[in-house]
Design a protein around this motif. Structure first.
Motif, PDB file in Angstrom:
ATOM      1  N   GLN A  62       0.826  -1.204   0.000  1.00  7.10           N
ATOM      2  CA  GLN A  62       0.000   0.000   0.000  1.00  7.10           C
ATOM      3  C   GLN A  62       0.865   1.261   0.000  1.00  7.10           C
ATOM      4  OE1 GLN A  62      -3.286   1.250   0.047  1.00  7.10           O
ATOM      5  NE2 GLN A  62      -3.575  -0.704  -0.972  1.00  7.10           N
TER       6      GLN A  62
ATOM      7  N   LYS B 112       2.304   1.800  -3.470  1.00  5.61           N
ATOM      8  CA  LYS B 112       1.290   2.272  -4.425  1.00  5.61           C
ATOM      9  C   LYS B 112       0.952   3.741  -4.175  1.00  5.61           C
ATOM     10  CE  LYS B 112      -1.239  -2.059  -5.092  1.00  5.61           C
ATOM     11  NZ  LYS B 112      -2.439  -2.746  -4.560  1.00  5.61           N
TER      12      LYS B 112
ATOM     13  N   THR C  81       4.023  -1.644  -9.425  1.00  3.08           N
ATOM     14  CA  THR C  81       3.015  -0.961  -8.635  1.00  3.08           C
ATOM     15  C   THR C  81       1.612  -1.240  -9.171  1.00  3.08           C
ATOM     16  OG1 THR C  81       3.689   0.931  -9.915  1.00  3.08           O
ATOM     17  CG2 THR C  81       4.346   0.885  -7.627  1.00  3.08           C
TER      18      THR C  81
ATOM     19  N   ALA D 224      -1.642  -6.134  -7.496  1.00  2.00           N
ATOM     20  CA  ALA D 224      -2.274  -6.026  -6.185  1.00  2.00           C
ATOM     21  C   ALA D 224      -1.853  -7.171  -5.289  1.00  2.00           C
ATOM     22  CB  ALA D 224      -3.776  -6.040  -6.354  1.00  2.00           C
TER      23      ALA D 224
ATOM     24  N   ARG E  16      -4.819 -12.291  -1.757  1.00  2.00           N
ATOM     25  CA  ARG E  16      -5.587 -12.332  -0.523  1.00  2.00           C
ATOM     26  C   ARG E  16      -4.798 -13.026   0.600  1.00  2.00           C
ATOM     27  NH1 ARG E  16     -11.874 -13.114   0.314  1.00  2.00           N
ATOM     28  NH2 ARG E  16     -11.872 -14.212  -1.648  1.00  2.00           N
TER      29      ARG E  16
ATOM     30  N   ARG F 221      -7.633   8.424 -12.426  1.00  2.00           N
ATOM     31  CA  ARG F 221      -8.679   8.656 -11.438  1.00  2.00           C
ATOM     32  C   ARG F 221      -8.799  10.152 -11.239  1.00  2.00           C
ATOM     33  NH1 ARG F 221      -8.835   6.250  -5.255  1.00  2.00           N
ATOM     34  NH2 ARG F 221     -10.846   7.120  -4.694  1.00  2.00           N
TER      35      ARG F 221
ATOM     36  N   PHE G  92       3.582  10.684 -13.883  1.00  2.00           N
ATOM     37  CA  PHE G  92       2.124  10.525 -13.897  1.00  2.00           C
ATOM     38  C   PHE G  92       1.697   9.788 -15.160  1.00  2.00           C
ATOM     39  CE2 PHE G  92      -2.152  12.443 -14.827  1.00  2.00           C
ATOM     40  CZ  PHE G  92      -2.828  11.791 -13.815  1.00  2.00           C
TER      41      PHE G  92
ATOM     42  N   HIS H  66      -4.635  -5.808 -17.837  1.00  2.74           N
ATOM     43  CA  HIS H  66      -3.711  -6.866 -18.218  1.00  2.74           C
ATOM     44  C   HIS H  66      -4.502  -8.006 -18.870  1.00  2.74           C
ATOM     45  CE1 HIS H  66      -0.603  -9.880 -17.940  1.00  2.74           C
ATOM     46  NE2 HIS H  66       0.240  -8.916 -17.594  1.00  2.74           N
TER      47      HIS H  66
ATOM     48  N   ASP I 115      -7.068   2.966 -10.130  1.00  4.63           N
ATOM     49  CA  ASP I 115      -6.114   3.348  -9.089  1.00  4.63           C
ATOM     50  C   ASP I 115      -5.580   2.097  -8.395  1.00  4.63           C
ATOM     51  OD1 ASP I 115      -4.704   4.267  -6.973  1.00  4.63           O
ATOM     52  OD2 ASP I 115      -6.284   5.554  -6.147  1.00  4.63           O
ATOM     53  N   PRO I 116      -4.330   1.731  -8.664  1.00  3.77           N
ATOM     54  CA  PRO I 116      -3.807   0.492  -8.067  1.00  3.77           C
ATOM     55  C   PRO I 116      -3.846   0.516  -6.538  1.00  3.77           C
ATOM     56  CG  PRO I 116      -2.061   1.734  -9.190  1.00  3.77           C
ATOM     57  CD  PRO I 116      -3.360   2.394  -9.532  1.00  3.77           C
ATOM     58  N   ALA I 117      -3.785   1.721  -5.948  1.00  2.00           N
ATOM     59  CA  ALA I 117      -3.769   1.809  -4.485  1.00  2.00           C
ATOM     60  C   ALA I 117      -5.118   1.443  -3.871  1.00  2.00           C
ATOM     61  CB  ALA I 117      -3.353   3.206  -4.045  1.00  2.00           C
ATOM     62  N   GLU I 118      -6.177   1.388  -4.687  1.00  2.00           N
ATOM     63  CA  GLU I 118      -7.480   0.978  -4.148  1.00  2.00           C
ATOM     64  C   GLU I 118      -7.582  -0.537  -4.064  1.00  2.00           C
ATOM     65  OE1 GLU I 118      -9.589   2.432  -2.546  1.00  2.00           O
ATOM     66  OE2 GLU I 118      -9.041   4.501  -2.959  1.00  2.00           O
ATOM     67  N   ILE I 119      -6.772  -1.222  -4.858  1.00  2.00           N
ATOM     68  CA  ILE I 119      -6.889  -2.683  -4.924  1.00  2.00           C
ATOM     69  C   ILE I 119      -6.114  -3.297  -3.767  1.00  2.00           C
ATOM     70  CG2 ILE I 119      -6.335  -4.705  -6.316  1.00  2.00           C
ATOM     71  CD1 ILE I 119      -7.111  -3.049  -8.765  1.00  2.00           C
ATOM     72  N   GLY I 120      -6.815  -4.073  -2.973  1.00  2.00           N
ATOM     73  CA  GLY I 120      -6.182  -4.688  -1.810  1.00  2.00           C
ATOM     74  C   GLY I 120      -6.111  -3.768  -0.605  1.00  2.00           C
ATOM     75  N   LYS I 121      -6.720  -2.560  -0.682  1.00  2.70           N
ATOM     76  CA  LYS I 121      -6.646  -1.615   0.432  1.00  2.70           C
ATOM     77  C   LYS I 121      -7.437  -2.111   1.634  1.00  2.70           C
ATOM     78  CE  LYS I 121      -9.059   2.287   0.626  1.00  2.70           C
ATOM     79  NZ  LYS I 121      -9.567   3.621   0.280  1.00  2.70           N
TER      80      LYS I 121
ATOM     81  N   GLY J 236      -8.857  -8.266   0.529  1.00  2.00           N
ATOM     82  CA  GLY J 236      -7.980  -9.035  -0.346  1.00  2.00           C
ATOM     83  C   GLY J 236      -8.711  -9.384  -1.634  1.00  2.00           C
ATOM     84  N   VAL J 237      -7.987  -9.378  -2.749  1.00  2.00           N
ATOM     85  CA  VAL J 237      -8.621  -9.567  -4.049  1.00  2.00           C
ATOM     86  C   VAL J 237      -7.997 -10.766  -4.749  1.00  2.00           C
ATOM     87  CG1 VAL J 237      -8.907  -8.508  -6.323  1.00  2.00           C
ATOM     88  CG2 VAL J 237      -9.184  -7.118  -4.273  1.00  2.00           C
TER      89      VAL J 237
ATOM     90  N   PRO K 187      -7.093  -9.081  -9.403  1.00  2.00           N
ATOM     91  CA  PRO K 187      -7.013  -7.623  -9.528  1.00  2.00           C
ATOM     92  C   PRO K 187      -6.799  -7.223 -10.989  1.00  2.00           C
ATOM     93  CG  PRO K 187      -4.935  -8.508  -8.712  1.00  2.00           C
ATOM     94  CD  PRO K 187      -5.841  -9.683  -8.933  1.00  2.00           C
TER      95      PRO K 187
ATOM     96  N   VAL L 177      -5.926  -3.659 -12.887  1.00  2.00           N
ATOM     97  CA  VAL L 177      -5.720  -2.214 -12.875  1.00  2.00           C
ATOM     98  C   VAL L 177      -5.976  -1.686 -14.281  1.00  2.00           C
ATOM     99  CG1 VAL L 177      -4.051  -0.352 -12.539  1.00  2.00           C
ATOM    100  CG2 VAL L 177      -4.050  -2.322 -11.006  1.00  2.00           C
TER     101      VAL L 177
END
Lengths: 173, 573
Positions: free
Chosen positions: A59, A62, A167, A170, A173, B165, B195, B202, B316-322, B325-326, B329, B331
């Motif tokens: 996290q 990212k 990055t 993810a 799990r 985003r 950026f 993928h 937004d990769p930072a939303e995945i797994g925040k 758990g996924v 994923p 992106v």
């Protein structure tokens, strides 16, 4: 577990605040942070040591990567790196123990950079473990002051600027 | 950049302008037609340059409203919203509006004046470190340090706000820069090596998602604001209908999938429908698209889709797994990924799962009891607005009970029709957001459903709608309470209504009339339809103060910290 992140950023005012602010508001702990310019004067490298499990570090990476001024983030914890830290340690001395201290300094290939009648300043360079060991040994004599730079690191070999840990991936799990 | 300037010189396009003129010209070159703002000392040169400029400026009466109006403009149109204020208090008054846009990923570009560069850091009159203050609530911000940088920074600000985003960007302009000269040209491209959002999903991940969909027996699509920002509603419809997957939306996702469609489960989460939440609890595949697993949606995390494999699609990769758990994923931009996924997905027939979901839908529809005393039930109020507007209006809401009732009972069939502060939960958002939406959509009906508490947080904008004849219809769902606070105090604090009783409200009809806005009051349900139609028929703004049943609750409900399966109030009340 401790992780070492190597972060390349635009050398602009406010970048450090953006990174530090991100860590504090997301509740991530910075163990150390060292910043300096790279071979390209427009780009700085930050070496950040953070404490956290895999998911948290994922996290962090990212979120750091999302900052516009950040060019690349690499988690170099498990890579073959050279890492160094510099410490200046002011140790209390008198005529009786000065030679003992000199011996320790010698063994660690450190240096005395200042001498007065009641103290010496020791300069030591090495990885974190070495600096810690040095501090441990000097503590009984009385450490009056200490300054440490925090770790800087570089991946060994011809490879330049180790690839960012992906990055876009993810955490599983 | 240097070569571009040389080329511009060659074409005789580069001209010498003052900073303030360059600012206005850059906005025009960026395609900006409307600004919401309020002048002050530090932006006097800019307002002077705007005096005869070919840009519409809407003068608000409080800077917070400028930010919300820019936000409503952006949400309803998909184009970036722009606001402009002076330094110090002008800038800090934007903060709530910027934070609102930040939490809901809305492309707002905020411009603030600042004191002259030589005074920065000296606690000068009306100085505030607004780039420092807005650091955690902007996607990026800029302090312009040289007039030469101004066009490039404006270009970058709009690019960053609208790309990937979306989110708010702030540009702070020291006053002295406005008076300096530069050789102006507007760059055609940005150079931002740090950026580079990922747009395409993928390929292998998309294939895996398609396989998971083929294998799933009980799939659910859980979709949010990301589908709307990326304009992926058609692709979503294709995927849902091709594989017969029921769709539930977040508050931010309302309208991403038609609320009237047989596959729609309405909203999920704390005040979601029973069938949406049960579908989540029982699904074996959760396809999450443009969502962030917010706590108001998931309830207790362990109880959220406990049996499901999870596909999460987000730019937004930072939303995945925040938060969760996924398993798969992806992106990428929702539109691009869904398009690819639709191609790889095989058609599937109706299943026992859909039959089960429909059974829940029949058994536990949204419902409320009308005691038949003639007083207006707030849910009925939303149903009547829905009928009067034929479900076609842009509806802004504020925050609280009325916001949830609107989300539950107004079936949004198209994206960008529902404007609500989902993440920050900003009371006072609705009215100025509706103003922005009405300016952006002159051909569409725009209504604001507010609460008596919320409306007072930006009521000063009545004069703005009156002055410009902006045809926003404000309906106040008036229970003379901070209604949601009262509901929680009733449920969890033994009915101790601490500071939530607003019996001493102003007379909203007189308040509106004092600003020159026609206004009506409804106290009985038999006056409701006719009064709403009268307000609707007025050419310009109008306000309707509707006295609703005071102690109605928003139900069903997942109590804070509970799992979705433990909803209460299934039978309504």
């Amino acid at each position: 577990m401790k992780h070492t992140l190597s972060v390349l950023v635009h050398n602009r005012s406010g970048v450090l605040v953006r990174i530090a602010g991100l860590f504090s508001r997301r509740g991530y702990n910075i163990e150390s942070i060292a910043v300096g310019v790279t071979e390209d004067p427009d780009i700085s490298r930050m070496t950040i040591v953070v404490e956290g499990d895999e998911a948290i570090v994922e996290q962090i990476i990212k979120n750091v990567h999302k900052l516009i001024d950040v060019l690349r983030v690499s988690n170099i914890t498990s890579e073959d790196v050279v890492d160094r830290e510099l410490a200046l340690i002011k140790v209390a001395t008198d005529s009786h123990n000065r030679s003992e201290i000199l011996q320790i300094v010698d063994i660690f290939r450190a240096r005395i950079v200042d001498v007065s009648d009641r103290s010496v300043i020791v300069e030591v360079t090495g990885n974190e473990g070495k600096v810690d060991a040095m501090v441990q040994l000097l503590r009984p004599y009385g450490i009056k002051e200490m300054a440490r730079t925090g770790k800087i690191a570089m991946v060994r070999g011809a490879k330049q600027r180790a690839n960012a840990s992906d990055t876009g991936r993810a955490a599983a799990r | 950049m240097a070569t571009e300037l040389a080329a511009a010189r060659e074409r005789d396009k580069a001209r010498v302008l003052k900073g303030a003129e360059a600012f206005v010209q850059a906005l025009i070159d960026e395609g900006v037609t409307t600004i919401f703002g309020l002048p002050g000392g530090a932006v006097l040169p800019i307002y002077d340059a705007l005096y005869n400029a070919d840009i519409q400026h809407i003068l608000v009466r409080h800077e917070q409203a400028a930010a919300h109006a820019a936000d409503g403009y952006a949400r309803s149109s998909g184009r970036p919203g722009v606001c402009l204020t002076t330094s110090g208090p002008g800038a800090t008054n934007l903060v709530t509006g910027i934070a609102t846009a930040w939490m809901d990923s809305v492309p707002v570009v905020a411009f603030t004046g600042n004191v002259a560069r030589s005074l920065i850091g000296r606690d000068a009159f009306q100085e505030a470190d607004i780039t420092g203050i807005t650091l955690p609530i902007t996607k990026h911000n800029f302090l312009v340090r040289s007039v030469q940088d101004l066009p490039r920074i404006i270009k970058e600000a709009f690019h960053i706000a609208t790309t990937g985003r979306p989110g708010p960007v702030l540009v702070d302009l020291p006053r002295d820069i406005c008076g300096e000269e530069l050789e102006y040209y507007y760059p055609s491209e940005v150079e931002l090596p740090g950026f580079k959002p990922t747009f395409e999903g993928h390929v292998r991940q998309v294939l895996e998602a398609a396989r998971a969909i083929a294998a799933a027996k009980r799939p659910v699509l859980y979709v949010g604001g990301g589908v709307i920002s990326s304009g992926a509603h058609r692709e979503l419809m294709e995927l849902a209908t091709k594989a017969n997957i029921p769709v539930t939306t977040t508050l931010m996702g309302l309208g991403a999938f038609p609320g009237t469609h047989p596959l729609s489960l309405g909203m999920l989460g704390m005040h979601g429908t029973v069938y949406a939440n049960w579908a989540i609890c029982n699904c074996d595949l959760l396809i999450a698209v443009g969502v962030r697993f917010d706590d108001r949606v998931t309830g207790r995390l362990e109880g959220f889709a406990p049996e499901a494999k999870i596909i999460h699609i987000d730019i937004d990769p930072a939303e995945i797994g925040k938060n969760v758990g996924v398993d798969i994923p992806i992106v990428g931009d929702c539109k691009a990924v869904l398009q690819a996924l639709v191609e790889k997905t095989r058609e599937k027939k109706e299943t026992a799962w859909l039959a089960k979901v429909h059974e829940w839908k029949e058994k536990y529809p949204l419902r409320y009891d009308d005691p038949g005393t003639g007083e207006v039930m707030p849910q009925r109020l939303v149903e009547e607005i829905y009928a009067v507007t034929k479900g076609q209006a842009i509806m802004a809401s504020d925050v609280g009970q009325h916001q949830m009732w609107l989300a539950q009972y107004y079936k949004f069939d198209e994206p960008r029709r529902h404007l609500s502060s989902g993440g920050l939960g900003t009371m006072g958002f609705g009215f100025p957001a509706a103003i922005g939406a009405a300016v952006a959509n002159p051909d569409r009906e725009v209504w604001c459903l507010s609460g008596d508490g919320s409306f007072q947080m930006n009521a000063q904008e009545l004069i703005t709608v009156a002055g410009y004849k902006i045809p926003v219809k404000v309906v106040i769902c008036n229970n003379s309470y901070l209604g949601m606070v009262r509901q929680w105090q009733s449920m969890f604090y033994g009915k101790r209504y601490s500071q939530s009783d607003l019996s001493h409200n102003p007379d909203f009809v007189k308040l509106a009339e004092a600003h020159g806005v026609p206004a009506f009051r409804v106290t009985r349900v038999d006056e409701l339809r006719e009064t709403l139609e009268r307000a609707q028929a007025i050419d310009g703004p109008a306000l309707v103060d509707v006295r609703v049943s005071r102690e109605a609750d928003v139900l069903p409900m997942v109590p804070a910290g509970a799992a979705l399966k433990d909803m209460i109030g299934l039978e309504g009340r």
